[in-house]
Design a protein around this motif. Structure first.
Motif, PDB file in Angstrom:
ATOM      1  N   GLU A   1       0.819  -1.216   0.000  1.00 52.11           N
ATOM      2  CA  GLU A   1       0.000   0.000   0.000  1.00 52.11           C
ATOM      3  C   GLU A   1       0.848   1.259   0.000  1.00 52.11           C
ATOM      4  OE1 GLU A   1      -3.959   1.749   2.303  1.00 52.11           O
ATOM      5  OE2 GLU A   1      -3.328  -0.335   2.564  1.00 52.11           O
ATOM      6  N   TRP A   2       2.122   1.172   0.460  1.00 52.33           N
ATOM      7  CA  TRP A   2       2.965   2.356   0.389  1.00 52.33           C
ATOM      8  C   TRP A   2       3.258   2.745  -1.054  1.00 52.33           C
ATOM      9  CZ3 TRP A   2       7.367   1.869  -2.372  1.00 52.33           C
ATOM     10  CH2 TRP A   2       8.004   0.629  -2.436  1.00 52.33           C
ATOM     11  N   PHE A   3       3.130   1.773  -1.968  1.00 53.07           N
ATOM     12  CA  PHE A   3       3.413   2.049  -3.375  1.00 53.07           C
ATOM     13  C   PHE A   3       2.182   2.592  -4.094  1.00 53.07           C
ATOM     14  CE2 PHE A   3       3.466   0.784  -7.859  1.00 53.07           C
ATOM     15  CZ  PHE A   3       4.641   1.390  -8.273  1.00 53.07           C
ATOM     16  N   SER A   4       1.020   1.963  -3.867  1.00 57.04           N
ATOM     17  CA  SER A   4      -0.192   2.394  -4.570  1.00 57.04           C
ATOM     18  C   SER A   4      -1.411   2.066  -3.719  1.00 57.04           C
ATOM     19  CB  SER A   4      -0.303   1.685  -5.925  1.00 57.04           C
ATOM     20  OG  SER A   4      -1.306   2.271  -6.728  1.00 57.04           O
ATOM     21  N   TYR A   5      -2.444   2.870  -3.842  1.00 56.93           N
ATOM     22  CA  TYR A   5      -3.659   2.638  -3.075  1.00 56.93           C
ATOM     23  C   TYR A   5      -4.371   1.380  -3.570  1.00 56.93           C
ATOM     24  CZ  TYR A   5      -3.169   7.340  -1.134  1.00 56.93           C
ATOM     25  OH  TYR A   5      -2.725   8.449  -0.468  1.00 56.93           O
ATOM     26  N   PRO A   6      -5.009   0.625  -2.677  1.00 57.00           N
ATOM     27  CA  PRO A   6      -5.675  -0.628  -3.081  1.00 57.00           C
ATOM     28  C   PRO A   6      -6.702  -0.444  -4.181  1.00 57.00           C
ATOM     29  CG  PRO A   6      -5.512  -0.488  -0.683  1.00 57.00           C
ATOM     30  CD  PRO A   6      -5.064   0.843  -1.222  1.00 57.00           C
ATOM     31  N   GLU A   7      -7.455   0.665  -4.139  1.00 60.39           N
ATOM     32  CA  GLU A   7      -8.495   0.865  -5.152  1.00 60.39           C
ATOM     33  C   GLU A   7      -7.898   1.107  -6.540  1.00 60.39           C
ATOM     34  OE1 GLU A   7      -8.442   4.731  -2.589  1.00 60.39           O
ATOM     35  OE2 GLU A   7      -8.020   2.582  -2.356  1.00 60.39           O
ATOM     36  N   VAL A   8      -6.707   1.713  -6.604  1.00 62.27           N
ATOM     37  CA  VAL A   8      -6.027   1.901  -7.891  1.00 62.27           C
ATOM     38  C   VAL A   8      -5.527   0.552  -8.412  1.00 62.27           C
ATOM     39  CG1 VAL A   8      -4.023   2.946  -9.026  1.00 62.27           C
ATOM     40  CG2 VAL A   8      -5.376   4.279  -7.391  1.00 62.27           C
ATOM     41  N   VAL A   9      -4.919  -0.240  -7.540  1.00 63.13           N
ATOM     42  CA  VAL A   9      -4.433  -1.566  -7.929  1.00 63.13           C
ATOM     43  C   VAL A   9      -5.593  -2.442  -8.393  1.00 63.13           C
ATOM     44  CG1 VAL A   9      -3.288  -3.664  -7.115  1.00 63.13           C
ATOM     45  CG2 VAL A   9      -2.425  -1.419  -6.423  1.00 63.13           C
ATOM     46  N   ALA A  10      -6.732  -2.337  -7.712  1.00 61.80           N
ATOM     47  CA  ALA A  10      -7.904  -3.144  -8.093  1.00 61.80           C
ATOM     48  C   ALA A  10      -8.366  -2.816  -9.505  1.00 61.80           C
ATOM     49  CB  ALA A  10      -9.039  -2.919  -7.089  1.00 61.80           C
ATOM     50  N   GLU A  11      -8.356  -1.517  -9.860  1.00 57.63           N
ATOM     51  CA  GLU A  11      -8.740  -1.135 -11.224  1.00 57.63           C
ATOM     52  C   GLU A  11      -7.774  -1.724 -12.248  1.00 57.63           C
ATOM     53  OE1 GLU A  11     -11.269   0.206 -12.526  1.00 57.63           O
ATOM     54  OE2 GLU A  11     -12.335   0.993 -10.784  1.00 57.63           O
TER      55      GLU A  11
END
Length: 570
Positions: free
Chosen positions: A373-383
């Motif tokens: 999560e320090w790299f990217s927000y979960p909702e962005v990764v999910a997309e």
């Protein structure tokens, strides 16, 4: 043409005709020769018409073109670093005389604008690549476009807009320069810093943009490119959904998201200068230029095309003339002991920096591995995972190429059966003879028609791959450039595995079950691959198979092992 003057961005030239003039020109245009615009040309035309490319009033003539290549200026001395040209094929150009008018149509045939042909010439694409990109290396996507996708003739002249190009997607996120300036006025924004991106934004980008806005004491405009970017980039539909998720993480009332229909050239320093001018036209007062802005990566020798801060240096040289303030930024890195991001030049000795490269991020995405999560927000990764699942869930194409009689079709059939036996994805066989019968029956065997046949196979394979199926193709496909185009089409939606069936000519000719080589030797079949027409051997196929030393069953098994090693099957 109209000119808009507002507190934001100076004079804005808009090239659309008004009501009466528009209808008269539309009626006249019915008799004009029509040119169907390529995707890049359509992007360029939209920004010409709405003023994004102010002060340009049309596609460049020779004097402006030459001045831009030599000095990054128009012939009148105005700063402008990128040629905006209309390339057409020789057949169309030969129909035109100086002073003629032509209609400019979108790919569906809708008339967008008209243009008066003031000039016509044949450019030196190698020299253009050297001047604009600093190289003739085809590993540069801008050079590759010039050499392999541009038409051979440039025509220049003023354009007059009739209708704006139609966009059905993300309508609330699309603004012309005039609309964006009006929005800034309505919101009371006087200082606006723009951020250019063609990639998904992660936490480092968010931190960079927030810091830049604070430093400039400005509101933030995130303005991603949704025209053409670098081949292999993540599609803009996915990216925009990611931006919309990230937008929720910014302080309220501080940030806007607006989409830019720009066809990037990946021109590094020159492109950064160009982007700054475009953002000024959209009403911005500041522009973020980060590390390796608009850089295309590495050349064919593994070296970076541009230095990490070349773009910042060039923009700084022209900042006063540009009329927009650059906000330069170092690469942002995550400092573990601080649990926060910081510019790379602010990291202290002994501090631990965590980093995930773009290559490593794509590997984790491809393999379904954890993304912290320090790299990217979960909702962005999910997309991103929705659009780019792990390889075992992606579609792919296995593209066999080789001489007639090499064993391509036999191996392809064996592979198809094995893949169907495994299950999990639909499998489609696109054999050369079957495609000729059902898809290309009207085509002959000239080089032009053979290329068209292969591109049709590539198009169908790309659609199958995009929808997460498996395409198994087995044409001769003798030309490298055509195979490269097919690879590019397919890889936009999944995997591409080229298999060179490298059975020697003498073996293929000895087999000659259809008697084709005998007819070619007798002169009865012109332009026959391997006899009277060349076969261009693949330079870097994923797999090479010689059927002299293995059966079709063994060869198909080798392909399966390659697919397993690449992660497409398990």
């Amino acid at each position: 043409m109209s000119e808009l003057i507002s507190p934001h961005g100076g004079v804005l030239k808009q090239l659309y005709l008004d009501g009466d003039s528009r209808q008269r020109m539309r009626d006249q245009a019915r008799t004009y020769p029509g040119w169907h615009l390529t995707p890049r040309q359509l992007c360029d035309l939209e920004l010409l018409l709405n003023g994004g490319f102010s002060p340009l009033e049309g596609f460049m003539g020779q004097a402006d073109y030459a001045a831009v290549l030599a000095d990054m200026r128009l012939a009148d001395g105005t700063l402008w670093p990128m040629p905006i040209t209309l390339d057409v094929d020789a057949t169309f150009a030969d129909k035109l005389s100086i002073g003629d008018w032509i209609g400019l149509h979108d790919p569906e045939g809708v008339l967008i604008a008209v243009m008066r042909v003031d000039e016509r010439w044949q450019p030196d694409f190698g020299a253009e690549g050297e001047a604009i990109f600093g190289t003739r290396d085809e590993a540069h996507p801008g050079v590759a476009y010039l050499l392999h996708r541009s038409h051979p003739v440039y025509i220049g002249g003023p354009v007059h807009g009739l209708d704006a190009p139609t966009h059905y997607d993300f309508k609330s996120r699309r603004h012309t320069p005039a609309e964006l300036r009006a929005l800034f006025d309505k919101l009371g924004w006087r200082r606006i810093v723009a951020f250019q991106t063609r990639n998904p934004m992660h936490r480092a980008h968010q931190e960079l943009t927030i810091r830049a806005a604070r430093e400039a004491e400005a509101n933030l405009l995130i303005q991603p490119v949704v025209g053409m970017t670098k081949p292999g980039d993540i599609d803009y539909y996915t990216r925009v959904r990611c931006y919309e998720q990230l937008l929720k993480r910014y302080p309220e009332q501080t940030t806007q998201l607006s989409l830019l229909p720009l066809a990037m050239r990946m021109g590094g320093p020159r492109e950064a200068l160009w982007h700054a001018i475009i953002r000024k036209n959209h009403g911005c007062t500041h522009f973020i230029v980060g590390r390796d802005h608009a850089g295309p990566g590495k050349d064919s020798q593994g070296r970076d095309f541009y230095g990490p801060y070349d773009a910042q240096e060039l923009v700084a040289q022209h900042e006063a003339e540009l009329g927009i303030t650059m906000v330069p930024f170092q690469e942002m890195v995550y400092v573990e002991n601080r649990a926060q991001y910081a510019p790379g030049n602010e990291v202290q000795p002994g501090e631990t920096v965590l980093n995930i490269s773009g290559t490593e991020f794509r590997r984790r995405l491809r393999e379904g591995a954890d993304i912290p999560e320090w790299f990217s927000y979960p909702e962005v990764v999910a997309e991103l995972k929705r659009s780019y699942p792990p390889r075992q869930q992606q579609g792919f194409t296995v593209f066999f190429t080789g001489l007639s009689g090499s064993g391509k079709s036999t191996i392809a059939n064996a592979l198809m059966v094995k893949l169907m036996e495994m299950g999990g994805r639909p499998v489609t066989l696109l054999d050369g003879d079957l495609v000729r019968k059902h898809l290309s029956s009207e085509l002959g065997f000239s080089k032009e028609h053979r290329n068209l046949n292969i591109l049709r196979i590539g198009y169908v394979a790309a659609e199958i791959t995009k929808h997460r199926g498996i395409a198994v193709c087995a044409p001769i496909a003798p030309y490298r450039e055509t195979r490269r185009q097919v690879r590019e089409m397919v890889q936009a939606g999944g995997g591409f595995i080229e298999v060179h069936v490298a059975t020697p000519l003498e073996v293929c000719e000895a087999r000659d079950r259809k008697g084709l080589y005998a007819k070619a030797r007798a002169g009865l079949i012109p332009e026959f691959t391997g006899i009277s027409d060349p076969y261009e051997v693949p330079e870097q196929p994923e797999l090479v198979i010689d059927t002299r030393d293995c059966s079709a069953d063994e060869a198909a098994q080798r392909v399966l092992l390659k697919l397993e090693s690449l992660g497409y099957i398990g």
